[in-house]
Write a protein that holds these residues in place. Structure first.
Motif, short mmCIF file in Angstrom:
data_model
loop_
_atom_site.label_atom_id
_atom_site.label_comp_id
_atom_site.label_asym_id
_atom_site.label_seq_id
_atom_site.Cartn_x
_atom_site.Cartn_y
_atom_site.Cartn_z
N GLY A 179 0.79 -1.22 0.00
CA GLY A 179 0.00 0.00 0.00
C GLY A 179 0.82 1.27 0.00
N GLN A 180 2.15 1.14 -0.08
CA GLN A 180 3.01 2.33 -0.14
C GLN A 180 2.93 2.93 -1.54
OE1 GLN A 180 6.45 0.05 1.04
NE2 GLN A 180 6.55 1.04 3.04
N GLU A 181 2.83 4.26 -1.59
CA GLU A 181 2.63 4.95 -2.85
C GLU A 181 3.79 5.91 -3.11
OE1 GLU A 181 -0.62 8.15 -4.36
OE2 GLU A 181 -1.44 6.21 -3.67
N PHE A 182 4.26 5.91 -4.37
CA PHE A 182 5.37 6.76 -4.78
C PHE A 182 4.94 7.55 -6.01
CE2 PHE A 182 6.78 2.68 -3.10
CZ PHE A 182 7.55 3.07 -2.01
N ASN A 183 5.10 8.86 -5.95
CA ASN A 183 4.70 9.74 -7.05
C ASN A 183 5.87 10.64 -7.42
OD1 ASN A 183 1.54 9.47 -7.31
ND2 ASN A 183 2.00 9.49 -5.11
N GLY A 184 6.20 10.68 -8.70
CA GLY A 184 7.31 11.52 -9.11
C GLY A 184 7.29 11.80 -10.60
N ILE A 185 8.41 12.29 -11.09
CA ILE A 185 8.53 12.72 -12.48
C ILE A 185 9.77 12.10 -13.10
CG2 ILE A 185 8.97 14.69 -14.00
CD1 ILE A 185 7.28 16.39 -12.09
N ILE A 186 9.59 11.47 -14.25
CA ILE A 186 10.73 10.98 -15.03
C ILE A 186 11.15 12.09 -15.98
CG2 ILE A 186 11.52 9.29 -16.71
CD1 ILE A 186 9.57 7.29 -15.47
N ALA A 187 12.44 12.43 -15.93
CA ALA A 187 12.96 13.53 -16.74
C ALA A 187 14.42 13.23 -17.07
CB ALA A 187 12.85 14.85 -15.98
N ALA A 188 14.99 14.03 -17.95
CA ALA A 188 16.43 13.98 -18.21
C ALA A 188 17.11 14.99 -17.28
CB ALA A 188 16.72 14.31 -19.67
N THR A 189 18.12 14.53 -16.55
CA THR A 189 18.84 15.38 -15.61
C THR A 189 20.27 15.59 -16.08
OG1 THR A 189 19.22 13.38 -14.27
CG2 THR A 189 17.45 14.86 -13.58
N SER A 190 20.90 16.61 -15.55
CA SER A 190 22.13 17.13 -16.12
C SER A 190 23.40 16.47 -15.59
CB SER A 190 22.20 18.64 -15.85
OG SER A 190 23.48 19.16 -16.14
N ALA A 191 24.25 15.98 -16.50
CA ALA A 191 25.56 15.46 -16.11
C ALA A 191 26.44 16.57 -15.53
CB ALA A 191 26.25 14.81 -17.30
N GLU A 192 26.26 17.78 -16.01
CA GLU A 192 27.02 18.91 -15.47
C GLU A 192 26.61 19.18 -14.01
OE1 GLU A 192 28.41 23.41 -16.81
OE2 GLU A 192 26.71 22.45 -17.81
N ASP A 193 25.34 19.01 -13.69
CA ASP A 193 24.89 19.14 -12.31
C ASP A 193 25.56 18.09 -11.43
OD1 ASP A 193 23.29 21.25 -12.96
OD2 ASP A 193 21.39 20.20 -12.67
N TYR A 194 25.74 16.89 -11.97
CA TYR A 194 26.45 15.83 -11.25
C TYR A 194 27.89 16.25 -10.98
CZ TYR A 194 28.38 11.17 -10.25
OH TYR A 194 29.03 10.09 -9.67
#
Length: 412
Positions: free
Chosen positions: A98-113
């Motif tokens: 019954g655990q619920e997870f809500n989020g967004i799939i997106a492309a994230t930045s290698a430069e941010d890494y």
């Protein structure tokens, strides 16, 4: 300052997405993999295990090239289609508990890494990073998102909730009884709102997928250095991530099982423990710790509670506060002689979703001599450790949700 962008996902068709989606390759036993591939021609396992077609184990770059071939065949056969318009993807998982997870799939930045806007809390193994980087360069796609977490945000939450009022692109249930939902978010105004909210965040954190993100960064460095016309907008500048709010993360501990007492008798071992811990014999009733710096121990048919004598142990960093590190520094290394948590074959790990009775059974079987249980880490601890630039010991956290491969694919 965290950058996310929409992308044109390659996705299975609605009719067969539940057949395509797979757990990470390594999470299956050999028998499980073969059974699923025998009876399911659409499983993503056929792509990542191309040698199945020839009844032969294939390794290295030869395997990577065949992975690429299988992937292209799935596209040619219409198993996968690509969205025409760059989108963000609202993704929801409801597990059998019954655990619920809500989020967004997106492309994230290698430069941010690179700039530590995307922060890490685990060490990675250089050889695995390089191996997976070569894999990515050869196959040309990423099929399993990195799990990132961000501070709860009312605007993003409202956009997710509003999007979920629409008809889902996907809705399917896996054999583990986890139900998955996906909505395409291609409204430019809503995308800009989400991007603006992430742009206000100084940092976001890797929850799971440290090797995948590190390998994606190495790919970015390689491709950038080869491209004399590099401008920062190329697909290799980004990697696919599933971003969920901190309140949605579920963090379990990994408990420890040890095969021997390092040559010590039970009595001598307990005497050594007594210097740093207050020890109480709990008998045969399973004991689960309820506070940080308290541990459960099972030895010779009996449970014990271990309470740290705090006056004899100094906490100098955020890492010192972590129970997995504390157990290592006070018992596993100095008393039981386990120095390398990653490679010592005397130690094994059991994720905290299993109750302490699992520890008892493993010790009672004779395979292990002693077991330890602990409380799970908190998101605050994980963030503090990452903020101080420190790294947690291996197997410190078992984090949910666990993602599936082949549901959205990001091409380079």
């Amino acid at each position: 300052m965290a950058k996310i962008i929409p992308f044109k996902a390659v996705r299975p068709t609605r009719a067969i997405v539940g057949l395509v989606a797979a757990r990470p390759y390594q999470s299956y036993t050999v028998d499980e993999r073969e059974s699923r591939m025998d009876y399911n021609p659409y499983s993503f396992l056929h792509i990542v295990n191309p040698g199945y077609k020839y009844h032969k184990a294939i390794h290295g770059e030869e395997r990577y090239k065949l992975v690429r071939n299988r992937y292209l065949e799935f596209k040619e056969d219409g198993v996968f289609i690509q969205d025409e318009k760059p989108s963000l993807y609202v993704y929801k998982i409801v597990n059998r508990h019954g655990q619920e997870f809500n989020g967004i799939i997106a492309a994230t930045s290698a430069e941010d890494y690179e700039q530590n806007i995307i922060k890490k809390h685990e060490d990675t193994i250089a050889k695995r990073e390089q191996t997976f980087k070569t894999y990515l360069q050869t196959v040309g796609f990423n099929a399993e998102p990195v799990l990132l977490t961000y501070p709860d945000n009312d605007i993003i939450a409202s956009i997710i909730k509003e999007t979920q009022k629409n008809y889902a692109e996907f809705e399917f249930t896996m054999t583990y009884r986890d139900t998955h939902y996906l909505w395409k978010l291609d409204n430019e105004k809503a995308i800009n709102q989400v991007q603006n909210e992430f742009d206000k965040m100084k940092t976001i954190y890797i929850a799971d997928g440290h090797h995948r993100s590190a390998s994606s960064f190495l790919l970015y460095e390689d491709e950038k250095n080869k491209n004399t016309n590099h401008n920062g907008s190329e697909s290799y500048n980004f990697f696919m991530s599933y971003l969920i709010p901190e309140s949605d993360l579920v963090i379990h501990e990994f408990n420890r099982l040890i095969k021997d007492l390092n040559g010590l008798t039970k009595e001598t071992f307990l005497i050594k423990l007594d210097y740093l811990f207050r020890i109480t014999n709990r008998g045969s009733i399973p004991y689960t710790p309820s506070k940080p710096h308290h541990f459960s121990m099972y030895l010779d048919g009996e449970f014990y509670s271990l309470y740290l004598r705090k006056k004899r142990y100094k906490f100098n960093t955020a890492l010192d506060q972590l129970d997995a590190e504390l157990l290592y520094k006070t018992i596993l290394q100095p008393i039981l002689g386990i120095h390398n948590l990653r490679n010592d074959n005397r130690i094994e790990y059991v994720n905290g979703r299993h109750e302490m009775i699992t520890i008892k059974s493993s010790v009672d079987s004779g395979e292990f001599k002693i077991g330890f249980g602990m409380c799970p880490a908190t998101i605050k601890q994980i963030k503090n450790i990452a903020d101080e630039g420190l790294k947690m010991p291996p197997k410190s956290t078992y984090i949910l949700p666990k993602l599936r491969s082949g549901i959205t694919i990001y091409e380079f």
